[in-house]
Design an enzyme around this catalytic site. Structure first.
Site, mmCIF file in Angstrom:
data_model
loop_
_atom_site.group_PDB
_atom_site.id
_atom_site.type_symbol
_atom_site.label_atom_id
_atom_site.label_comp_id
_atom_site.label_asym_id
_atom_site.label_seq_id
_atom_site.Cartn_x
_atom_site.Cartn_y
_atom_site.Cartn_z
ATOM 1 N N LYS A 10 0.818 -1.219 0.000
ATOM 2 C CA LYS A 10 0.000 0.000 0.000
ATOM 3 C C LYS A 10 0.858 1.279 0.000
ATOM 4 O O LYS A 10 2.039 1.240 0.329
ATOM 5 C CB LYS A 10 -0.959 -0.049 1.187
ATOM 6 C CG LYS A 10 -1.930 -1.245 1.105
ATOM 7 C CD LYS A 10 -2.944 -1.262 2.240
ATOM 8 C CE LYS A 10 -3.843 -2.488 2.133
ATOM 9 N NZ LYS A 10 -4.894 -2.523 3.164
ATOM 10 N N TYR A 51 -12.486 -2.554 -3.574
ATOM 11 C CA TYR A 51 -12.940 -2.687 -2.185
ATOM 12 C C TYR A 51 -14.459 -2.519 -2.074
ATOM 13 O O TYR A 51 -14.954 -2.060 -1.052
ATOM 14 C CB TYR A 51 -12.231 -1.652 -1.300
ATOM 15 C CG TYR A 51 -10.840 -2.063 -0.832
ATOM 16 C CD1 TYR A 51 -10.625 -3.265 -0.150
ATOM 17 C CD2 TYR A 51 -9.740 -1.239 -1.037
ATOM 18 C CE1 TYR A 51 -9.362 -3.627 0.301
ATOM 19 C CE2 TYR A 51 -8.468 -1.600 -0.584
ATOM 20 C CZ TYR A 51 -8.295 -2.796 0.082
ATOM 21 O OH TYR A 51 -7.050 -3.160 0.543
ATOM 22 N N PHE A 59 -15.382 3.830 6.864
ATOM 23 C CA PHE A 59 -14.002 4.155 6.466
ATOM 24 C C PHE A 59 -13.782 4.128 4.955
ATOM 25 O O PHE A 59 -12.672 4.317 4.484
ATOM 26 C CB PHE A 59 -13.009 3.206 7.165
ATOM 27 C CG PHE A 59 -13.226 1.738 6.886
ATOM 28 C CD1 PHE A 59 -12.768 1.156 5.708
ATOM 29 C CD2 PHE A 59 -13.882 0.930 7.812
ATOM 30 C CE1 PHE A 59 -12.949 -0.194 5.446
ATOM 31 C CE2 PHE A 59 -14.072 -0.436 7.561
ATOM 32 C CZ PHE A 59 -13.603 -0.991 6.365
ATOM 33 N N ARG A 87 -2.111 -14.861 4.317
ATOM 34 C CA ARG A 87 -2.832 -14.164 5.390
ATOM 35 C C ARG A 87 -2.095 -14.394 6.722
ATOM 36 O O ARG A 87 -2.069 -13.525 7.575
ATOM 37 C CB ARG A 87 -4.290 -14.638 5.486
ATOM 38 C CG ARG A 87 -5.105 -14.452 4.209
ATOM 39 C CD ARG A 87 -5.747 -13.132 3.993
ATOM 40 N NE ARG A 87 -6.601 -12.635 5.025
ATOM 41 C CZ ARG A 87 -7.316 -11.512 4.912
ATOM 42 N NH1 ARG A 87 -7.272 -10.811 3.785
ATOM 43 N NH2 ARG A 87 -8.058 -11.088 5.883
ATOM 44 N N THR A 93 -5.725 -7.551 10.397
ATOM 45 C CA THR A 93 -5.948 -6.264 9.737
ATOM 46 C C THR A 93 -5.339 -5.103 10.525
ATOM 47 O O THR A 93 -4.699 -4.221 9.950
ATOM 48 C CB THR A 93 -7.477 -6.028 9.587
ATOM 49 O OG1 THR A 93 -8.054 -7.195 8.998
ATOM 50 C CG2 THR A 93 -7.758 -4.809 8.728
ATOM 51 N N ARG A 104 2.368 -6.971 8.780
ATOM 52 C CA ARG A 104 1.594 -5.826 9.284
ATOM 53 C C ARG A 104 2.103 -5.361 10.644
ATOM 54 O O ARG A 104 2.075 -4.167 10.947
ATOM 55 C CB ARG A 104 0.110 -6.184 9.327
ATOM 56 C CG ARG A 104 -0.521 -6.137 7.935
ATOM 57 C CD ARG A 104 -1.917 -6.687 7.932
ATOM 58 N NE ARG A 104 -2.623 -6.360 6.694
ATOM 59 C CZ ARG A 104 -3.790 -6.870 6.362
ATOM 60 N NH1 ARG A 104 -4.397 -7.738 7.151
ATOM 61 N NH2 ARG A 104 -4.377 -6.513 5.229
ATOM 62 N N ASN A 114 -2.122 -0.412 6.731
ATOM 63 C CA ASN A 114 -1.607 -1.648 7.329
ATOM 64 C C ASN A 114 -0.639 -2.392 6.408
ATOM 65 O O ASN A 114 -0.537 -3.606 6.448
ATOM 66 C CB ASN A 114 -2.769 -2.540 7.783
ATOM 67 C CG ASN A 114 -3.719 -2.860 6.641
ATOM 68 O OD1 ASN A 114 -3.501 -2.443 5.510
ATOM 69 N ND2 ASN A 114 -4.769 -3.620 6.926
ATOM 70 N N HIS A 117 -2.203 -5.656 1.335
ATOM 71 C CA HIS A 117 -3.461 -6.366 1.125
ATOM 72 C C HIS A 117 -3.138 -7.827 0.820
ATOM 73 O O HIS A 117 -2.100 -8.123 0.222
ATOM 74 C CB HIS A 117 -4.220 -5.764 -0.065
ATOM 75 C CG HIS A 117 -5.273 -6.681 -0.624
ATOM 76 N ND1 HIS A 117 -6.499 -6.807 -0.045
ATOM 77 C CD2 HIS A 117 -5.251 -7.536 -1.683
ATOM 78 C CE1 HIS A 117 -7.208 -7.709 -0.730
ATOM 79 N NE2 HIS A 117 -6.471 -8.160 -1.728
ATOM 80 N N GLU A 128 -9.159 -10.753 -8.316
ATOM 81 C CA GLU A 128 -8.254 -9.637 -8.027
ATOM 82 C C GLU A 128 -7.020 -9.670 -8.930
ATOM 83 O O GLU A 128 -6.545 -8.628 -9.385
ATOM 84 C CB GLU A 128 -7.836 -9.672 -6.555
ATOM 85 C CG GLU A 128 -8.995 -9.357 -5.616
ATOM 86 C CD GLU A 128 -8.631 -9.486 -4.140
ATOM 87 O OE1 GLU A 128 -7.455 -9.815 -3.822
ATOM 88 O OE2 GLU A 128 -9.512 -9.247 -3.294
HETATM 89 P P1 ATP Z 1 -7.201 -6.358 2.918
HETATM 90 O O1 ATP Z 1 -8.536 -6.644 2.237
HETATM 91 O O2 ATP Z 1 -6.605 -5.022 2.548
HETATM 92 O O3 ATP Z 1 -6.227 -7.502 2.773
HETATM 93 P P2 ATP Z 1 -8.298 -7.269 5.401
HETATM 94 O O4 ATP Z 1 -8.935 -8.333 4.588
HETATM 95 O O5 ATP Z 1 -7.408 -7.685 6.534
HETATM 96 O O6 ATP Z 1 -7.465 -6.278 4.497
HETATM 97 P P3 ATP Z 1 -10.768 -5.817 5.351
HETATM 98 O O7 ATP Z 1 -11.794 -5.926 6.432
HETATM 99 O O8 ATP Z 1 -11.011 -6.493 4.045
HETATM 100 O O9 ATP Z 1 -9.383 -6.296 5.991
HETATM 101 O O10 ATP Z 1 -10.502 -4.267 5.108
HETATM 102 C C1 ATP Z 1 -9.950 -3.793 3.904
HETATM 103 C C2 ATP Z 1 -9.020 -2.642 4.202
HETATM 104 O O11 ATP Z 1 -9.805 -1.542 4.676
HETATM 105 C C3 ATP Z 1 -8.013 -2.894 5.329
HETATM 106 O O12 ATP Z 1 -6.843 -3.553 4.895
HETATM 107 C C4 ATP Z 1 -7.712 -1.492 5.777
HETATM 108 O O13 ATP Z 1 -6.792 -0.840 4.902
HETATM 109 C C5 ATP Z 1 -9.064 -0.826 5.659
HETATM 110 N N1 ATP Z 1 -9.816 -0.883 6.935
HETATM 111 C C6 ATP Z 1 -10.411 -1.971 7.478
HETATM 112 N N2 ATP Z 1 -11.018 -1.662 8.649
HETATM 113 C C7 ATP Z 1 -10.799 -0.342 8.844
HETATM 114 C C8 ATP Z 1 -11.165 0.592 9.858
HETATM 115 N N3 ATP Z 1 -11.889 0.213 10.900
HETATM 116 N N4 ATP Z 1 -10.739 1.876 9.714
HETATM 117 C C9 ATP Z 1 -10.013 2.272 8.653
HETATM 118 N N5 ATP Z 1 -9.638 1.440 7.647
HETATM 119 C C10 ATP Z 1 -10.016 0.160 7.737
HETATM 120 MG MG MG Z 2 -10.091 -7.973 2.838
#
Ligand code: ATP
Ligand code: MG
Length: 151
Positions: A10, A51, A59, A87, A93, A104, A114, A117, A128
């Site tokens: 990112k 997303y 968010f 993962r 996350t 992370r 974080n 992705h 994707e």
């Molecule tokens: P990713 O999809 O990026 O691998 P993830 O699967 O661990 O991450 P998701 O729940 O899919 O988590 O969230 C997607 C992305 O949205 C997160 O990686 C983060 O950048 C952002 N995000 C998630 N939760 C929050 C939050 N509470 N506040 C701000 N940003 C968030």
């Molecule tokens: Mg995700």
């Protein structure tokens, strides 16, 4: 079991010069083969599509701003059980909750920034990968082009 997953390093991790260290963890320590990789900037439209499952979340706007704030590195990673293994390597996350030694935990700044992705299901991984890569951009170990949707 899916051999492929997609990662995005990112914007803040790129800005903070962590690309090399993250790739070392993925490719050398983690044993993932890099089957495709490039640096790109994402449009707002691309982030919203990528997303879209989060479009109702509070968010979402902030995430869109963040993901378009600078270049990212996108890569196709190959390993047995790639999705679950990756993962595990990246951790939870929220970097605060991620186990020590995970990407992370080491390079994430906060729950939004974080560092990386990682795809979460085989179906999403293929979607994707195809979202960012054409079939002329993904290679097997010998350098031949591969179609991840049929391997
Ligand atoms: P990713 O999809 O990026 O691998 P993830 O699967 O661990 O991450 P998701 O729940 O899919 O988590 O969230 C997607 C992305 O949205 C997160 O990686 C983060 O950048 C952002 N995000 C998630 N939760 C929050 C939050 N509470 N506040 C701000 N940003 C968030
Ligand atoms: Mg995700």
């Amino acid at each position: 079991m899916c051999k492929y997953t997609l990662t995005i390093i990112k914007p803040l991790a790129v800005k903070n010069s962590h690309v090399g260290e993250v790739l070392q963890m993925i490719n050398v320590d983690g044993g993932f083969r890099i089957a495709g990789m490039k640096m790109i900037t994402l449009s707002r439209q691309q982030v919203k599509e990528f997303y879209k499952v989060h479009k109702e979340k509070p968010f979402f706007d902030s995430l869109t701003n963040f993901m378009t704030s600078g270049p990212v590195v996108v890569a196709v990673l190959e390993k047995e059980n790639a999705i679950e293994e990756y993962r595990k390597l990246i951790g939870k996350t929220d970097p605060k909750e991620a186990l020590s030694g995970t990407i992370r935990k080491l390079y994430g700044i906060n729950i939004q920034a974080n560092c990386v992705h990682g795809s979460d299901t085989p179906e999403n991984a293929i979607k994707e990968i195809q979202f960012f890569f054409s079939t002329s951009e993904i290679f097997d170990e010998e350098g031949n082009l591969i179609d991840v949707s049929i391997t």
